[in-house]
Each structure stands twice: as structure tokens, then as C-alpha cells.
Design a protein around this motif. Sequence first.
Motif, PDB file in Angstrom:
ATOM      1  N   UNK A 223      49.993  33.855  40.895  1.00  0.00           N
ATOM      2  CA  UNK A 223      51.293  33.318  40.469  1.00  0.00           C
ATOM      3  C   UNK A 223      51.655  33.791  39.066  1.00  0.00           C
ATOM      4  N   UNK A 224      50.680  33.747  38.146  1.00  0.00           N
ATOM      5  CA  UNK A 224      50.947  34.171  36.772  1.00  0.00           C
ATOM      6  C   UNK A 224      51.321  35.651  36.721  1.00  0.00           C
ATOM      7  N   UNK A 225      50.611  36.471  37.490  1.00  0.00           N
ATOM      8  CA  UNK A 225      50.910  37.902  37.509  1.00  0.00           C
ATOM      9  C   UNK A 225      52.362  38.150  37.915  1.00  0.00           C
ATOM     10  N   UNK A 226      52.792  37.478  38.944  1.00  0.00           N
ATOM     11  CA  UNK A 226      54.160  37.669  39.428  1.00  0.00           C
ATOM     12  C   UNK A 226      55.184  37.115  38.445  1.00  0.00           C
ATOM     13  N   UNK A 227      54.912  35.942  37.861  1.00  0.00           N
ATOM     14  CA  UNK A 227      55.845  35.330  36.920  1.00  0.00           C
ATOM     15  C   UNK A 227      55.996  36.137  35.642  1.00  0.00           C
ATOM     16  N   UNK A 228      54.915  36.808  35.235  1.00  0.00           N
ATOM     17  CA  UNK A 228      54.931  37.570  33.984  1.00  0.00           C
ATOM     18  C   UNK A 228      55.311  39.031  34.196  1.00  0.00           C
ATOM     19  N   UNK A 229      55.699  39.363  35.412  1.00  0.00           N
ATOM     20  CA  UNK A 229      56.147  40.727  35.680  1.00  0.00           C
ATOM     21  C   UNK A 229      55.023  41.737  35.745  1.00  0.00           C
ATOM     22  N   UNK A 230      53.806  41.273  36.005  1.00  0.00           N
ATOM     23  CA  UNK A 230      52.664  42.181  36.092  1.00  0.00           C
ATOM     24  C   UNK A 230      52.457  42.717  37.502  1.00  0.00           C
ATOM     25  N   UNK A 231      53.256  42.223  38.431  1.00  0.00           N
ATOM     26  CA  UNK A 231      53.097  42.642  39.809  1.00  0.00           C
ATOM     27  C   UNK A 231      52.076  41.797  40.538  1.00  0.00           C
ATOM     28  N   UNK A 232      52.017  41.978  41.829  1.00  0.00           N
ATOM     29  CA  UNK A 232      51.070  41.231  42.655  1.00  0.00           C
ATOM     30  C   UNK A 232      49.682  41.849  42.514  1.00  0.00           C
ATOM     31  N   UNK A 233      48.668  41.072  42.152  1.00  0.00           N
ATOM     32  CA  UNK A 233      47.319  41.645  42.006  1.00  0.00           C
ATOM     33  C   UNK A 233      46.683  42.016  43.339  1.00  0.00           C
ATOM     34  N   UNK A 234      47.319  41.602  44.441  1.00  0.00           N
ATOM     35  CA  UNK A 234      46.755  41.903  45.748  1.00  0.00           C
ATOM     36  C   UNK A 234      45.693  40.902  46.158  1.00  0.00           C
ATOM     37  N   UNK A 235      44.905  41.289  47.115  1.00  0.00           N
ATOM     38  CA  UNK A 235      43.923  40.385  47.719  1.00  0.00           C
ATOM     39  C   UNK A 235      42.789  40.087  46.750  1.00  0.00           C
ATOM     40  N   UNK A 236      42.550  38.795  46.503  1.00  0.00           N
ATOM     41  CA  UNK A 236      41.479  38.348  45.599  1.00  0.00           C
ATOM     42  C   UNK A 236      40.374  37.615  46.332  1.00  0.00           C
ATOM     43  N   UNK A 237      40.475  37.552  47.656  1.00  0.00           N
ATOM     44  CA  UNK A 237      39.486  36.855  48.450  1.00  0.00           C
ATOM     45  C   UNK A 237      40.071  35.617  49.103  1.00  0.00           C
ATOM     46  N   UNK A 238      39.644  35.342  50.315  1.00  0.00           N
ATOM     47  CA  UNK A 238      40.103  34.178  51.055  1.00  0.00           C
ATOM     48  C   UNK A 238      39.029  33.103  50.967  1.00  0.00           C
ATOM     49  N   UNK A 239      39.298  32.073  50.163  1.00  0.00           N
ATOM     50  CA  UNK A 239      38.295  31.049  49.914  1.00  0.00           C
ATOM     51  C   UNK A 239      38.755  29.692  50.393  1.00  0.00           C
TER      52      UNK A 239
END
Length: 245
Positions: A223-239
Motif C-alpha cells: 500500500x505504501x509503495x503505491x501511495x508514494x508513487x513507487x509502483x507495485x512491489x509485486x508478489x511478496x508472498x502469500x501468508x
Amino acid sequence: MRQLSELTDVDDPAWPVLQEAFAGSSVPVDVLPGDPEQGRACLLQLQVGTRSALGALVLHSGGLVVDHGWVRVLAGAPSGVAGLPGLARVNRFPAAFDAAWRPMDALVVGHDVLGGVFALNGHDPAACGRPGAPGQMLYFAPDSLEWEAMEMGYGTWLTWLLSGRLDQFYDGLRWPGWQSESQSLDLSRGIAVYPFLWSKEADPAATTRTPVPLTELLALSGDFCRQMGLGDPGFLGSLPSEARA
């Protein structure tokens, strides 16, 4: 496609070498028991042999808990049992072998208590917006919200985890008494730090720290990446929100 016997019946398996490394580690490391059936299924889907460190760890263990629980390395954890999630669960492996299946973006192989993610690059990292070379390790850093190339393969990464160099890697992100806080956590949980690690005000030694499900930390990073304009970090793991393999 290689059959399971081709992956397991090798002349120079990596497991004895890994066992020596665990025994000689300069940091605490717990080798969790694995599920042989899960390990074999995971190995077959990965198409990785036990001559490699990844294949050996998946087949012979349920994962590693390194440096007082600060880093959790994923492997062949039992299904449906409380504890560290398995590599297959976190990476959403298909229920049955699928020759066409590939990991999303990269293969997530570990997490740390701050919500950092360790992943193994696939054959075309640039196409996924990831740095580094194919087959090398990456780290998603919660203090920068960016992927960083580690410039090492999986086997070297395991050796590095056990070498005592984590203090330098996490310089400025650990606080007095972090060991007791980290090792008291359930393996499905991490530590949320406020002010957030990426902010100018961040100071883990003089901040609010709260145990939360690790899945919440990963969702917050996205969420922070998208809000700050850093783009989607992609898959970080399904937990899961609770500790289930």
C-alpha cells in the motif's frame, strides 16, 4: 520434466554440507522438522535436485529460524500444522504438479520480522521490474520499500545468513533487546514499527513496536509503495494471518 527419483538420487547431495554449516553457525539456527510428502511434492514442482542447497533444504526440513527468529527461511513445512508456513504455501504452488506453472515474479524463500522479503530471481527479472541477475537473491527492504539485488545465489545466501553478518546488514534497524522480542514471536508474526521504517522519523530504538501478523506488514508495504508513487512491489508472498503451513 525430471522425475522425482532424478531429483533425489544424486551422487553428491547438499544436505550433509548444510548440516555441517548449521552445526558450525556463528548465529543461533533452528532446523524445523519437515514433512517428507510435502518436501517431495515441492521438489517435484520446483524441478530442483537435492544436489542444490534449495532442493536439499526443501526435502529434508520444514525451514530455518535464524538469529533468534529474526529471519525465517521457508522449506518443506508440514501442511495444516501451526508454525512456519511452507515454501509451497507461501508461493501458491498448485495442488498437484503442473509443468506449466511458474512462480509469481520471483520465488519467495524467506521473510524477516520487520516484513523484509528474500526472493530468488526467475529467468527474466527485468520483465518483472526486479533488479539483479537470473537465479540470484533479492531483498525487499521495509526501510526503503525497494527491491535490492544481493548479488549471490541461494546456497551462498544460506551461508551468509549463518556467518554473523546480519548485524551489519540490519545496522540501524535493531534495538537493544531485539533478541527477546524476536524469539518470542509466533512464526506467523512480525514487528510493526512506528514511525514507519522508511520515514525520516524512524528510530527502532525509540519507537513503538507492535507484534502483528506478518501478512499485515506485507500488505502495508504494498500500500505504501503505491501511495508514494513507487509502483507495485509485486508478489511478496502469500501468508495466512495465523501460523499455518
